[in-house]
Scaffold this active site. Structure first.
Site, PDB file in Angstrom:
ATOM      1  N   LYS A 191     -73.839  -9.736 -24.582  1.00 41.97           N
ATOM      2  CA  LYS A 191     -75.070 -10.456 -24.220  1.00 41.97           C
ATOM      3  C   LYS A 191     -76.260  -9.876 -24.992  1.00 41.97           C
ATOM      4  O   LYS A 191     -77.097 -10.616 -25.511  1.00 41.97           O
ATOM      5  CB  LYS A 191     -75.320 -10.347 -22.704  1.00 41.97           C
ATOM      6  CG  LYS A 191     -74.340 -11.180 -21.890  1.00 41.97           C
ATOM      7  CD  LYS A 191     -74.428 -10.864 -20.396  1.00 41.97           C
ATOM      8  CE  LYS A 191     -73.321 -11.563 -19.625  1.00 41.97           C
ATOM      9  NZ  LYS A 191     -73.243 -11.173 -18.211  1.00 41.97           N
ATOM     10  N   GLN A 247     -76.092  -6.897 -14.110  1.00 39.63           N
ATOM     11  CA  GLN A 247     -74.670  -7.157 -14.360  1.00 39.63           C
ATOM     12  C   GLN A 247     -73.846  -6.872 -13.099  1.00 39.63           C
ATOM     13  O   GLN A 247     -73.971  -5.820 -12.482  1.00 39.63           O
ATOM     14  CB  GLN A 247     -74.178  -6.286 -15.531  1.00 39.63           C
ATOM     15  CG  GLN A 247     -72.735  -6.537 -15.933  1.00 39.63           C
ATOM     16  CD  GLN A 247     -72.500  -7.935 -16.504  1.00 39.63           C
ATOM     17  OE1 GLN A 247     -73.340  -8.481 -17.215  1.00 39.63           O
ATOM     18  NE2 GLN A 247     -71.349  -8.523 -16.192  1.00 39.63           N
ATOM     19  N   ASP A 290     -79.849 -15.553 -14.448  1.00 40.95           N
ATOM     20  CA  ASP A 290     -78.468 -15.771 -14.004  1.00 40.95           C
ATOM     21  C   ASP A 290     -78.405 -16.802 -12.875  1.00 40.95           C
ATOM     22  O   ASP A 290     -77.319 -17.180 -12.440  1.00 40.95           O
ATOM     23  CB  ASP A 290     -77.886 -14.444 -13.493  1.00 40.95           C
ATOM     24  CG  ASP A 290     -76.762 -13.927 -14.370  1.00 40.95           C
ATOM     25  OD1 ASP A 290     -76.298 -14.687 -15.246  1.00 40.95           O
ATOM     26  OD2 ASP A 290     -76.337 -12.777 -14.161  1.00 40.95           O
TER      27      ASP A 290
END
Ligand code: NAP
Length: 291
Positions: free
Chosen positions: A54, A98, A121
């Site tokens: 990412k 994450q 996200d």
């Protein structure tokens, strides 16, 4: 008959190029490059690979890299303080925590520290609520990528019978909601579903997001169906999905491969969400649809 492959790699490349152009225009308009903050806690090897990928993709698109890697033993307060720091930093357009987090950290509480406007996200209660209501908000990356793959293959979603296998907060549930918003008739199957084959066998669109390698066989798939495989499993023979690709490809009409299907779209959508968050943050266009 062999199914047509829906090529996520190709689509993701085009999407990333568009994001790079938007970042260039943003820098020209505002005089600074927007940043993506990635927060990794602990040493989960798969998470380390995901975060590295990412960050690399974000840097290629022109974003500033605000990465922090904290040890697994770090207390929840330290993670919360770091998220607060990124939340207050004007240059940070998007924040990504994450998952999974090490045992002992409260995932929900930490996700809620991320302001909805920087939640690239799409996991905060506010953004998930906006999705459930069908109003504008940042959408979760993998589910949004699934819809983009279907659109790229010109799959008719409205009116289709869609079955999603998996009901997680991260993938299955939001995929089902997005399909519903697009007018599909949606069934969600999960680990308590009594007869998975009969649940999936009539699907025009089948999304496999169970996290069980090879769960979906040819017998689960209607001839000609569109099959989207979200699963990722590292095996000795390489990456595999939830779908037994070799046999299902003889039944399905269109299918995503693993690797090269949904995975690249997840990163492409993350980058797009980040530039969208940056543009909305810089211009204050609160009514704009970020999805
Ligand atoms: P998860 O949180 O473990 O959720 C799995 C879901 O599948 C649950 O809802 C579970 O049901 C259901 N399930 C488990 N076994 C089943 C079975 N035998 N039959 C039917 N349903 C079953 O996993 P996730 O985070 O959603 O991820 C799913 C998969 O996608 C994983 O392989 C993950 O690595 C992959 N993934 C890929 C990407 C990408 O970019 N390609 C991104 C994220 C995740 P219950 O709710 O009843 O337990």
């Amino acid at each position: 008959m062999i199914a047509t492959i829906i090529d996520g790699k190709h689509l993701a490349k085009a999407s990333r190029a568009q994001t790079r152009d938007r970042v260039t225009r943003f820098v020209a308009a505002h005089g600074y490059a927007p940043g993506l903050a990635t927060v990794l806690v602990g040493g989960d090897p798969a998470s380390e690979v995901y975060v590295r990928n990412k960050r690399r993709a974000a840097a290629e698109a022109g974003f500033v890299d605000f990465h922090r890697h904290l040890p697994a033993e770090v207390g929840e307060e330290a993670v919360a303080a770091l998220l607060d720091e990124f939340a207050a930093d004007q240059q940070v357009a998007g924040i990504l925590l994450q998952l999974p987090l090490p045992v002992g950290l409260d995932r929900s509480a930490l996700i809620e520290r991320i302001p909805a406007a920087k939640d690239v996200d799409g996991l905060t209660t506010l953004n998930q609520g906006r999705l459930a209501r069908g109003v504008p908000g940042l959408r979760p990356c993998t589910p949004a990528g699934v819809i983009e793959l279907l659109d790229s293959a010109e799959v008719q979603i409205e009116g289709a019978d869609a079955v999603v296998v998996g009901r997680s907060e991260l993938v299955g549930h939001p995929v089902a909601e997005l399909l519903l918003l697009r007018g599909a008739t949606v069934t969600i199957a999960h680990s308590r579903t009594r007869d998975l084959k009969s649940a999936t066998a009539g699907a025009d669109i089948l999304v496999a997001a169970a996290g069980v390698p090879g769960l979906i066989t040819a017998a689960h798939v209607k001839p000609g169906a569109v099959v989207i495989d979200v699963g990722i499993h590292r095996t000795e023979s390489g990456l595999r999905g939830d779908v037994r690709f070799e046999e299902v490809a003889h039944v399905a009409g269109r299918i995503t491969p693993v690797p090269g299907g949904v995975g690249p779209m997840t990163i492409a959508t993350l980058l797009r969400n980040t530039i969208t968050a940056a543009e909305i943050g810089a211009t204050g266009e609160t009514n704009r649809d970020p999805s």
